[in-house]
Every structure is written in structure tokens, then in C-alpha cells.
Design a protein around this motif. Structure first.
Motif, PDB file in Angstrom:
ATOM      1  N   LEU A  43       0.679  -1.301  -0.041  1.00 10.97           N
ATOM      2  CA  LEU A  43      -0.257  -0.010   0.469  1.00 10.97           C
ATOM      3  C   LEU A  43       1.279   1.329  -0.514  1.00 10.97           C
ATOM      4  O   LEU A  43       0.937   1.913  -0.756  1.00 10.97           O
ATOM      5  N   ALA A  44       1.868   1.354   0.779  1.00  9.24           N
ATOM      6  CA  ALA A  44       2.742   3.001   0.944  1.00  9.24           C
ATOM      7  C   ALA A  44       3.334   2.608  -0.508  1.00  9.24           C
ATOM      8  O   ALA A  44       3.388   3.799  -1.235  1.00  9.24           O
ATOM      9  N   ALA A  45       3.733   1.826  -0.810  1.00  9.98           N
ATOM     10  CA  ALA A  45       4.283   1.868  -2.136  1.00  9.98           C
ATOM     11  C   ALA A  45       3.296   2.091  -3.340  1.00  9.98           C
ATOM     12  O   ALA A  45       3.672   3.380  -4.158  1.00  9.98           O
ATOM     13  N   LEU A  46       2.485   1.811  -3.475  1.00 14.42           N
ATOM     14  CA  LEU A  46       1.147   2.113  -4.174  1.00 14.42           C
ATOM     15  C   LEU A  46       0.907   3.260  -4.130  1.00 14.42           C
ATOM     16  O   LEU A  46       0.334   4.702  -5.230  1.00 14.42           O
ATOM     17  N   ARG A  47       1.380   4.226  -3.022  1.00 20.85           N
ATOM     18  CA  ARG A  47       0.980   5.862  -2.966  1.00 20.85           C
ATOM     19  C   ARG A  47       1.785   6.792  -3.322  1.00 20.85           C
ATOM     20  O   ARG A  47       1.049   7.698  -2.796  1.00 20.85           O
ATOM     21  N   VAL A  48       2.906   5.881  -3.250  1.00 21.49           N
ATOM     22  CA  VAL A  48       4.067   6.775  -3.974  1.00 21.49           C
ATOM     23  C   VAL A  48       4.340   6.611  -5.253  1.00 21.49           C
ATOM     24  O   VAL A  48       5.419   7.205  -6.259  1.00 21.49           O
ATOM     25  N   ARG A  49       3.894   5.971  -6.093  1.00 26.16           N
ATOM     26  CA  ARG A  49       3.380   5.704  -6.852  1.00 26.16           C
ATOM     27  C   ARG A  49       4.826   4.807  -7.642  1.00 26.16           C
ATOM     28  O   ARG A  49       5.283   5.285  -8.365  1.00 26.16           O
ATOM     29  N   ALA A  57      12.738   1.428  -5.477  1.00 23.26           N
ATOM     30  CA  ALA A  57      11.685   2.331  -5.149  1.00 23.26           C
ATOM     31  C   ALA A  57      10.825   1.887  -4.690  1.00 23.26           C
ATOM     32  O   ALA A  57      10.404   2.514  -4.045  1.00 23.26           O
ATOM     33  N   VAL A  58      10.625   0.250  -4.669  1.00 25.24           N
ATOM     34  CA  VAL A  58       9.359   0.098  -4.443  1.00 25.24           C
ATOM     35  C   VAL A  58      10.183  -0.156  -2.486  1.00 25.24           C
ATOM     36  O   VAL A  58      10.144   0.098  -1.345  1.00 25.24           O
ATOM     37  N   ALA A  59      11.375  -0.925  -2.450  1.00 28.24           N
ATOM     38  CA  ALA A  59      12.893  -0.744  -1.281  1.00 28.24           C
ATOM     39  C   ALA A  59      12.661   0.567  -0.563  1.00 28.24           C
ATOM     40  O   ALA A  59      12.502   0.882   1.032  1.00 28.24           O
ATOM     41  N   HIS A  60      12.085   1.581  -1.242  1.00 30.53           N
ATOM     42  CA  HIS A  60      12.628   3.324  -1.196  1.00 30.53           C
ATOM     43  C   HIS A  60      11.751   3.521   0.211  1.00 30.53           C
ATOM     44  O   HIS A  60      11.458   3.415   0.969  1.00 30.53           O
TER      45      HIS A  60
END
Ligand code: C5P
Length: 227
Positions: A43-49, A57-60
Motif C-alpha cells: 500500500l505504501a509503495a502504491l501510494r507513492v506511485r 523504488a519499492v525498497a525505498h
């Protein structure tokens, strides 16, 4: 009361979450839903697109997420920077992307560390914890005193998921759910890092023909035997 760790692994739709929570609560133990952690990071990854195919990018996004898990089996909480996301992490967007996110090694490293920290803390505070996931007996807590691997036919699992979606007011489609269950099974068992598999020393419990009470009876017996 439970001493130490009970590891409950297996694919989705086996009734794992329901029985894990009830078992923990009956034993006065803490409870940790590791699938909810992978969902929250998704969810956090989807929210920052972040594109879920972009591991960097997902790890960040994962490192910036401020994920906090509550371990009370009656009110398990999942918060991102203080916001309760228990509902949002069950939606179709997260469910569709979580297997890709959970296959990223940096995400697993981060979450496995946090899972081990939460387990140590719970064992200190409550004496015991029931931990559910895919790799608890194999990777996260290989020292667990009891490891159970829950299975059920893909059809039974799709039916349970559909019933859960209906109960939660989400749209349902048995065929779609069946396809999604199989797709996630393949992704979760086929990935390179910590694939879903049964630990050599775990007990297999097939819930195809068991209701929640029946599965709980079996689990309580196993806990007593290991006690
Ligand atoms: O248990 P749940 O269906 O909520 O888990 C969501 C997803 O999180 C799984 O399909 C799997 O990809 C991932 N997962 C994992 N390791 C765990 C728990 C969940 O890879 N220990």
C-alpha cells in the motif's frame, strides 16, 4: 499460557488468520500477521506511485513507510505513519500487487528483521506469540516450538476468500478469486527468495473438511503435545 513461538504457515484461504487469532487469544499469547506487513508495504509503495516492478523504488518506499504492527490478537492493528490501514490493505489493488512486492529481497530483509524484533519483544512481554505467514517456520522463526502448515484444496480456499469478501462488503466473483488464489500460489511458491514451502519439522493440517472450530481443536491438541 503459551511459551515461545507457534508458526502457522500456508497459502491464503486456509483459514490461517482466523484460527491464528483465536488460538493466540485463547492461549493469552500475542499475534503477528506477517502477510499484513507485506500488504502494508505494498500500500505504501502504491501510494507513492512506485512501480511494483521497480525493486529500488519499492525498497525505498518500504524504508520510508513507518509501519507499526500491533500484536493484540483481539484488535490487531496495522498503521502507516500513525494511520490505521487495516481496511485498505485488503482491497484489490494491494492484493493484486503484494506477491510482486514480497518477492523483492530488500523488502523481505527489512520485514523479516522487524518480525524477529516483534517476536522477541512479545516473548519477553507475553511469554508466547502465534505468528502467521509463508516463511515463519523456515526463515523467520526456525526455532519455533510448534510449526503447523495449513493446507486446503484451491477450490475450498477460493470459496472462503469469496465469503470473506462478501462479509466485508467487497465485490465477489468466485471464478476470479479462484484464478487469483492459483496465481498467488504460483508466485509465492516459485519466487527465488523464501518461497512458500513446508518446513521439514512442521505438522501439516488440511482444513478442506474442517470448520474453524475443528481446526482450532486440532491446533490446541498440537500445542498441548508440544507443551
Ligand atoms: O496472508 P496474506 O494473504 O495476507 O499475504 C499476502 C501476501 O504476502 C502473500 O500472497 C505473499 O506474497 C506475501 N507474504 C510473504 N511472506 C509472509 C507472509 C505473506 O511473502 N510471511
Amino acid at each position: 499460557a503459551l511459551r515461545g513461538v507457534v508458526a502457522l504457515d500456508g497459502p491464503s484461504g486456509t483459514g490461517k488468520s482466523t484460527v491464528a487469532r483465536r488460538l493466540a487469544s485463547a492461549l493469552g499469547a500475542a499475534y503477528l500477521d506477517t502477510g499484513a506487513m507485506y500488504r502494508a508495504i505494498t500500500l505504501a509503495a502504491l501510494r507513492v506511485r512506485a512501480a511494483v516492478s521497480d525493486a529500488e523504488a519499492v525498497a525505498h518506499a518500504a524504508r520510508s513507510a513507518e509501519l507499526v504492527m500491533g500484536t493484540d490478537p483481539v484488535h490487531p492493528t496495522v498503521t502507516l505513519a500513525g494511520e490505521g490501514v487495516e481496511h485498505d490493505i485488503r482491497g484489490p489493488a494491494v492484493t493484486g500487487s503484494v506477491s510482486a512486492v514480497s518477492a523483492i529481497p530488500a523488502v523481505r530483509e527489512l520485514l523479516v528483521d522487524e518480525q524477529r524484533r516483534l517476536i522477541r519483544q512479545a516473548v519477553k512481554q507475553s511469554g508466547g506469540i502465534v505468528v502467521e505467514g509463508r516463511d515463519i517456520g523456515t526463515v523467520v522463526a526456525p526455532e519455533a516450538g510448534l510449526k503447523v502448515y495449513l493446507t486446503a484444496s484451491a477450490h475450498a480456499r477460493a470459496q472462503r476468500r469469496t465469503a470473506q469478501d462478501a462479509a466485508a462488503g467487497r465485490g465477489t466473483d468466485l471464478e476470479r478469486t479462484h484464478a487469483d488464489v492459483r496465481r498467488r500460489d504460483d508466485l509465492d511458491s516459485g519466487r527465488a527468495v523464501s518461497p512458500l514451502r513446508m518446513a521439514d519439522d512442521s505438522v501439516e493440517l488440511d482444513t478442506t473438511e474442517l470448520d474453524v472450530a475443528g481446526a482450532l481443536t486440532q491446533l490446541h491438541k498440537l500445542v498441548e503435545q508440544r507443551g
